[in-house]
Design a protein around this motif. Sequence first.
Motif, PDB file in Angstrom:
ATOM      1  N   ASN A 197     -23.778 -16.697  65.170  1.00 33.16           N
ATOM      2  CA  ASN A 197     -22.965 -16.220  66.510  1.00 33.16           C
ATOM      3  C   ASN A 197     -24.054 -16.120  67.512  1.00 33.16           C
ATOM      4  O   ASN A 197     -23.959 -15.539  68.416  1.00 33.16           O
ATOM      5  CB  ASN A 197     -22.390 -14.970  66.202  1.00 33.16           C
ATOM      6  N   ARG A 198     -25.101 -17.206  67.438  1.00 37.67           N
ATOM      7  CA  ARG A 198     -26.298 -17.200  68.381  1.00 37.67           C
ATOM      8  C   ARG A 198     -25.693 -17.105  70.056  1.00 37.67           C
ATOM      9  O   ARG A 198     -26.347 -16.775  70.925  1.00 37.67           O
ATOM     10  CB  ARG A 198     -27.275 -18.094  67.981  1.00 37.67           C
ATOM     11  N   ARG A 199     -24.644 -17.890  70.194  1.00 34.09           N
ATOM     12  CA  ARG A 199     -24.085 -18.328  71.616  1.00 34.09           C
ATOM     13  C   ARG A 199     -23.737 -17.166  72.117  1.00 34.09           C
ATOM     14  O   ARG A 199     -23.768 -16.915  73.384  1.00 34.09           O
ATOM     15  CB  ARG A 199     -23.191 -19.279  71.271  1.00 34.09           C
ATOM     16  N   ALA A 200     -23.322 -15.898  71.423  1.00 26.97           N
ATOM     17  CA  ALA A 200     -22.775 -14.719  71.862  1.00 26.97           C
ATOM     18  C   ALA A 200     -23.929 -13.960  72.712  1.00 26.97           C
ATOM     19  O   ALA A 200     -23.794 -13.049  73.351  1.00 26.97           O
ATOM     20  CB  ALA A 200     -22.432 -13.837  71.092  1.00 26.97           C
ATOM     21  N   TYR A 201     -25.128 -14.430  72.378  1.00 25.50           N
ATOM     22  CA  TYR A 201     -26.260 -13.812  72.812  1.00 25.50           C
ATOM     23  C   TYR A 201     -27.201 -14.539  73.945  1.00 25.50           C
ATOM     24  O   TYR A 201     -28.137 -14.000  74.676  1.00 25.50           O
ATOM     25  CB  TYR A 201     -27.363 -13.237  71.794  1.00 25.50           C
ATOM     26  N   SER A 202     -26.940 -15.893  73.855  1.00 31.10           N
ATOM     27  CA  SER A 202     -27.609 -16.823  74.770  1.00 31.10           C
ATOM     28  C   SER A 202     -26.728 -17.400  75.887  1.00 31.10           C
ATOM     29  O   SER A 202     -27.421 -18.128  76.844  1.00 31.10           O
ATOM     30  CB  SER A 202     -28.072 -17.699  73.869  1.00 31.10           C
ATOM     31  N   GLU A 203     -25.421 -17.293  75.570  1.00 31.65           N
ATOM     32  CA  GLU A 203     -24.625 -18.198  76.629  1.00 31.65           C
ATOM     33  C   GLU A 203     -23.583 -17.220  77.213  1.00 31.65           C
ATOM     34  O   GLU A 203     -23.257 -16.089  76.652  1.00 31.65           O
ATOM     35  CB  GLU A 203     -23.530 -19.081  75.847  1.00 31.65           C
TER      36      GLU A 203
END
Length: 369
Positions: free
Chosen positions: A187-193
């Motif tokens: 779920n990295r996109r929740a922290y970077s996008e």
Amino acid sequence: MTNFTQSINFPGSLPLTRNLLAAACFFAMTQASAAGFISDVKQISDQEVRSGEGYYRADGKWLVYQAEVAGENPFYQIYLKNIASGEVQQVSPGIGKTTCSWVHPIQEKVLFSSTHEDPEAKAKMTTEIEQRKSGQRRSYAWDYDEFYDIYETDFAGGNIRNLTHTKGYDAEASWSPDGRLIAFASNRRAYSEPLSEAETVLFSNDPSSMIDIYIMDADGSNVKRLTHTNSYDGGPFFSPDGKRIVWRRFSENGQEAEIFTMNTDGSDQKQITRLNKMSWAPFYHPSNQYIIFATNVHGHRNFELYIVDIDGKKEPVRVTDEEGFDGLPVFTPDGQYITWTSDRTPDHKGRLFHGKWDHKKALESLGLE
């Protein structure tokens, strides 16, 4: 590092340990409970508090799995078992939480996710221990800890290397059959996008909603996102020929999940099951003719194993018929045996079970050649 030996080896039928003799009648009962697909069922883990999610190396000589062992860490750690000797060696650092291990098909390396680099890892261990001592019982819930990263290590637990180095839940990783690629969930996109207002609310209420399937080179480079939904896409495994990936996709309300497959570049995403229940933990049979998975079509907490053809054209066929949890199934590389996680134990805690698999019966039940 923890090192201990378990006296049950497999495949085959060897004597049970003294710890298991008292449960011999129980095992005899389980041998007749698998609807004819599985025979000679044995519990193959008994010295841990609980254990599960075991996976084999391509040569069938090693099994990696996660287990809770009594001690200072209440969370799962990763263990590697030598099938021939029965010796078990801890390969994870022993700090924080771990999950989702895998064995490299050729090299002596293990893949797993861990939070041991979380500055608060030890404090969280202490808090969990105190929570359990208090007697407070909590419903089981998966942890999407933002400190989970994917690591590789050697068979001795040394030379550990972080492959992801990204904030967010990075886990559920497996190597491709040739060892060149790694599929994983994040779920990295929740922290970077940037997220829309609706996505921000959704992620705040449910961190799993932003989890997608990714693929990367074995050294952690060339990361590519393969799924694009606001629901949980996870649990990816490569097909035996390395051409496709099987995974499970949750509904947006998180109440249902179905089995899907796709090409390794993310194209040709195909829904395999339509049971409108919680179907997950899919795994290919080495023949590449069918997929085994777990589903709760028989009751919210009663997960059973089913098989379905790789194209989803046939009706799924039930494999197990025990009350409680049967899930996380895997086949030995030769396809002749099956190992899975079940709470069909006197204390109802998850353990690894193993049995002989009837491939011919599986093909016949699905109407396959």
